[in-house]
Design an enzyme around this catalytic site. Structure first.
Site, PDB file in Angstrom:
ATOM      1  N   LYS A 158      -1.335 -27.618  30.363  1.00 31.21           N
ATOM      2  CA  LYS A 158      -1.224 -26.543  31.155  1.00 31.21           C
ATOM      3  C   LYS A 158       0.199 -26.498  31.568  1.00 31.21           C
ATOM      4  O   LYS A 158       0.695 -27.490  31.380  1.00 31.21           O
ATOM      5  CB  LYS A 158      -2.176 -26.863  32.440  1.00 31.21           C
ATOM      6  N   ASP A 187      -5.662 -32.748  38.546  1.00 27.87           N
ATOM      7  CA  ASP A 187      -5.900 -31.548  37.707  1.00 27.87           C
ATOM      8  C   ASP A 187      -7.045 -31.416  36.732  1.00 27.87           C
ATOM      9  O   ASP A 187      -7.413 -30.663  35.958  1.00 27.87           O
ATOM     10  CB  ASP A 187      -4.599 -31.199  36.656  1.00 27.87           C
TER      11      ASP A 187
END
Ligand code: C5P
Length: 303
Positions: A15, A140
């Site tokens: 990401k 995350d």
């Protein structure tokens, strides 16, 4: 995710943070934040195979521990505990995402593990269940269960999925060393940089829009996004290479540049593949110690 009777393969993407605003340090040592996260086409690859007992992890990276320090192992243990089962598994992990890079590789591996084993062992947990099981493994992890694009808050556990209406190509540049996320956040606390940008008007606007639209239908265009990262100035003052990498991307025509998460990886945003690939190809021989990829922002999560 590909499945045969004997094994199951899954890709775990990296990401980038298109926006990261650190609000405050919490009593538990974590920080409350607002962030817009986007999956990109750089992947670790995992393969899971049923085994009579225990967890065996084989990794392509010699630097990566394969014991309880590894998030794949910890995610497996968390799932076994939550399900109250005694199953075993053999896991192969091909590591392509650099570690300690700000690209979320460990959290992505953990989320992919939860999803893959939930399916392999037919446990029937929902995404919300998996997010609760996984949220303490890494901040995350919840995002990776609801990608490819999401607005996150809290320490990362509150996730509002978004739809990004326009594609972009990203050139990702990693300087070849790791940075401790904890260390970066500690530096920020001491200078209090987070408070300075917490009233960002773009952020106020996006939060207002999220409140009035249904979760999952919140639509964004890249042109709406203000690239910003509160942790960037901390890293730039300690590691001048962060600024140098960004300047290289700008001089190759990037329309925007930013450090991802706690760094040290940076990315440049390009509208077209035809602009991103030559930029990456040109920078590689000039900086043989840097790792450089041209990748697309993902429209669908592989997890
Ligand atoms: O959750 P994760 O393992 O990614 O976090 C690593 C470290 O980064 C934490 O121990 C904490 O020091 C810091 N962190 C934070 N606030 C967050 C996420 C991470 O302070 N929201």
């Amino acid at each position: 995710m590909a499945r045969s009777s004997a094994h199951l393969k899954i890709k775990a993407p990296a990401k980038v943070n298109l926006f990261l605003n650190v609000l405050r340090r919490r009593p538990d040592g974590y920080h409350d934040l607002h962030s817009l996260l986007q999956m990109v086409g750089l992947y670790d690859e995992l393969i899971f195979e049923d085994a009579p007992r225990g967890i065996t992890l084989v990794s392509s990276s010699g630097d990566l521990p394969v014991d309880d320090r590894n998030l794949v192992v910890r995610a497996t243990r968390a799932l076994v505990r939550a399900a109250g089962i005694k199953s075993g598994v053999r896991v192969g992990l091909k590591k392509n995402i650099p570690m300690g890079a700000g690209l979320g590789g460990g959290s992505s591996d953990a989320a992919a593990t939860l999803v893959a084993l939930n399916r392999l062992w037919k446990l029937g947990f929902s995404r919300d269940d998996l997010a609760k099981i996984g949220q303490d493994l890494g901040s995350d992890v919840p995002f990776f269960l609801y990608g490819p694009t999401a607005f996150v808050s809290g320490r990362g556990e509150k996730v509002v999925p978004c739809v990004l209406n326009s594609d972009r190509w990203l050139v990702i540049v990693n300087p070849g060393f790791e940075v401790s996320t904890r260390w970066v956040y500690e530096q920020l606390s001491s200078v209090g940089a987070g408070a300075a940008t917490s009233q960002n008007s773009w952020l106020t606007n996006i939060q207002e829009n999220i409140r009035i639209q249904d979760s999952g239908k919140f639509k964004l265009h890249y042109s709406d996004i203000v690239l910003h990262n509160d942790l960037e100035s901390v890293m730039e003052s300690k590691y001048p290479v962060v600024r140098a990498m960004k300047e290289c991307l700008l001089s190759e025509g990037a329309e925007g540049i930013l450090m991802s998460g706690s760094g040290p990886t940076v990315f440049g945003v390009f509208k077209e593949k035809i602009d991103a690939f030559p930029a990456a190809r040109k920078l590689k021989p000039q900086h043989p110690n840097w790792k450089i990829w041209a990748v697309k922002s993902l429209r669908r999560s592989p997890i």
